[in-house]
Design an enzyme around this catalytic site. Structure first.
Site, short mmCIF file in Angstrom:
data_model
loop_
_atom_site.label_atom_id
_atom_site.label_comp_id
_atom_site.label_asym_id
_atom_site.label_seq_id
_atom_site.Cartn_x
_atom_site.Cartn_y
_atom_site.Cartn_z
N GLU A 31 -40.82 -8.63 -37.40
CA GLU A 31 -41.68 -7.47 -38.22
C GLU A 31 -40.49 -6.90 -38.41
O GLU A 31 -39.81 -6.77 -37.95
CB GLU A 31 -42.13 -7.05 -37.30
CG GLU A 31 -43.85 -7.59 -37.30
CD GLU A 31 -43.85 -8.99 -36.79
OE1 GLU A 31 -43.07 -9.32 -35.60
OE2 GLU A 31 -45.47 -9.45 -37.51
N CYS A 84 -49.98 -14.11 -44.94
CA CYS A 84 -51.53 -13.37 -45.21
C CYS A 84 -51.43 -12.12 -46.44
O CYS A 84 -52.28 -12.34 -46.99
CB CYS A 84 -51.55 -13.56 -44.13
SG CYS A 84 -51.95 -14.75 -43.14
N CYS A 94 -56.01 -16.98 -37.97
CA CYS A 94 -54.65 -17.26 -37.29
C CYS A 94 -54.65 -17.24 -36.14
O CYS A 94 -53.38 -18.14 -35.03
CB CYS A 94 -53.28 -16.73 -37.81
SG CYS A 94 -54.02 -14.63 -37.52
N TYR A 125 -57.73 -12.82 -38.83
CA TYR A 125 -57.16 -12.92 -37.37
C TYR A 125 -58.38 -13.75 -37.04
O TYR A 125 -57.60 -14.80 -35.93
CB TYR A 125 -57.37 -11.11 -36.46
CG TYR A 125 -55.76 -11.10 -37.17
CD1 TYR A 125 -54.95 -10.84 -38.21
CD2 TYR A 125 -55.20 -10.16 -35.57
CE1 TYR A 125 -54.08 -10.23 -38.59
CE2 TYR A 125 -54.08 -9.24 -36.07
CZ TYR A 125 -53.93 -9.74 -37.67
OH TYR A 125 -52.64 -8.77 -36.98
#
Ligand code: SF4
Ligand code: FE
Length: 483
Positions: A257, A104, A299, A296
């Site tokens: 991440e 995204c 998801c 947000y």
């Protein structure tokens, strides 16, 4: 090239020679690394679902720039319906992966760049919009995954980029050449960067005239010279190396991440989307953050659906499903989760066209969406842990369950209702553990707090967009105050 299959996507990432570090060592083959592979599987789902006729409407769109069907993650929103479909697609993917599927950020960067580059060109006669469009079409035609890199390390928060003791704490231009620029700096917490073909870099805050070298935006391939990543640790990450998929809770999917370092990376002229136009840095940040705050509402709701389902299954297995307080807790979890979805849909439905022609979300509602996301998943997690019971953190390992001597005791004493095996009970509790405090908690909990901007960033936007003067005027009118 048509849409890639999941398998083609995996191979395309395998073929990139990325520089990745983890536990102090270079990871030679990130695609096959047991800690990293689940995150790749999550992105793969964005390709797999796009191949399925039943999901075509949500997962793909016709690009007005190529005339062809493209993955929605590379699409430029053409209507409020596109904005709503984006949120629905994200909820679907959250349900299918119970993790952050990462793609995204690129989609949100695409849409923020599309409108911002257009407005910079209008003012300065630059050609950033053409540069961006060329890059966007290349990504659409090759069905690429693109990371959106915004967050700089920021050093001393009280100082502007140019005033930092170390000039590299915000990414900046260190050399200007006839054929392009050379950049140095880092982007922290980069979701999915490892599983991307390309990265779009954007500034992280509004900037003043002294920050010219820092007001820079561009795209480069992930295997560019001088670009490397240091993978962030996740709670319980090494469980993935122990050989028990059951103990991981969600062995197939995950997020990732990385601290991403740009150590003098060259960017050719046609990949530059902003270069010194400081007054547009804030616009790009605000638009990207706005889109990602909308994201947000999709998801996290999808992942919330899985967690609510897991809590309900745990209640069934505990024999507690009929207890009125358990039912009420599941209602509360659903109420909170659907409230987030309402926000995601609402800011999409209230979208509007930008000067460039693509659609922007309602910024106030998108910020309210994300502000709620900084709170509700925490309450949903609390309730899930309440329903699950303490066994979600005290249960023995799969190895104990399988052991010849201990196994029968684990089987006997940790069973809930007789109709369900102990293994099933432990599996659902491990999934809850994974979502609430394991690897997926990065995406579901802490990222709900800090991803797409920490809570205070939304409060600033809510203050700006809330139009308090208008509300005061309404009150005065009703109270017949004329002064
Ligand atoms: Fe997408 Fe959500 Fe992950 Fe952001 S946190 S990349 S919106 S799945
Ligand atoms: Fe995020």
């Amino acid at each position: 090239m048509a849409l890639m299959t999941g398998e083609q996507y995996i191979e395309s990432i395998r073929n990139l020679n990325m520089e990745v570090y983890m536990f102090g060592k270079r990871v030679e083959c990130p695609v096959d690394d047991p800690i990293l592979r689940p995150s790749l599987n999550s992105v793969r789902m964005t390709y797999d679902l796009a191949q399925m006729p039943e999901y075509q409407e949500l997962m793909t769109a016709i690009s007005p720039y190529t005339g062809k069907r493209v993955n929605r993650f590379t699409h430029i929103h053409q209507s409020t319906e596109d904005l709503r479909n984006k949120v629905k697609m994200q909820r679907l993917l959250g349900q299918k992966t119970a993790a952050c599927f990462q793609r995204c950020v690129g989609m949100d960067a695409f849409n923020a760049e599309f409108s911002t580059t257009y407005e910079i060109d209008q003012k300065y006669g630059t050609s950033y919009h053409e540069n961006f469009k060329k890059f966007m079409i290349y990504c659409q035609e090759n069905d690429l995954t693109v990371d959106g890199a915004m967050t700089d390390p920021k050093g001393d928060r009280s100082k502007a980029p140019h005033a930092q003791a170390d000039p590299d704490l915000f990414l900046h231009v260190v050399e200007r050449r006839p054929d392009g620029i050379v950049v140095r700096g880092a982007k922290a917490h980069q979701t999915g960067v490892l599983n991307s073909h390309e990265v779009i870099v954007m500034p992280t805050i509004s900037m003043g005239p002294d920050d010219k070298d820092y007001a820079v935006s561009f795209a480069v391939p992930m295997d560019s010279k001088g670009l490397f990543m240091v993978i962030g640790r996740q709670s319980c990450d090494t469980r993935k190396c122990e050989g028990s998929e059951m103990d991981v809770g969600n062995a197939e999917f995950g997020g990732v991440e990385a601290l991403t370092i740009f150590d003098d990376v060259f960017v050719p002229n046609d990949r530059i989307f902003m270069n010194g136009e400081t007054e547009f840095a804030g616009m790009l940040v605000e638009r990207f953050a706005g889109y990602h705050r909308q994201s947000y509402g999709g998801c996290k709701v999808g992942v919330g659906d899985v967690l609510i389902g897991a809590a309900a299954v745990a209640a069934d297995y505990n024999g507690a499903a009929k207890a009125s307080h358990v039912k009420d807790k599941l209602i509360e979890m659903t109420h909170l989760n659907e409230t987030l979805y309402c926000c995601g849909i609402a800011c999409s439905a209230e979208g509007y066209p930008t000067a460039a022609g693509n659609y922007m979300i309602d910024l106030l509602l998108a910020n309210v969406c994300k502000q709620n996301v900084t709170r509700f998943p925490y309450e949903i997690v609390r309730l899930a842990e309440d329903i699950a019971g303490g066994l979600m953190v005290t249960a023995p390992s799969e190895a104990d369950l399988r052991d010849e001597k201990i196994g029968p005791y684990v089987e006997k004493y940790l069973r809930g209702v007789t109709a369900v095996s102990t293994e099933s009970r432990l599996r659902i509790l491990r999934l809850i553990e994974n979502l609430c405090l394991g690897t997926a908690a990065v995406g579901y909990r802490t990222e709900s707090m800090h991803g797409a901007g920490s809570p205070q960033a939304q409060r600033i936007m809510i203050a700006r967009q809330g139009n308090l003067e208008h509300k005061k005027a309404l009150a005065k009118a009703i109270a017949h105050i004329t002064e």
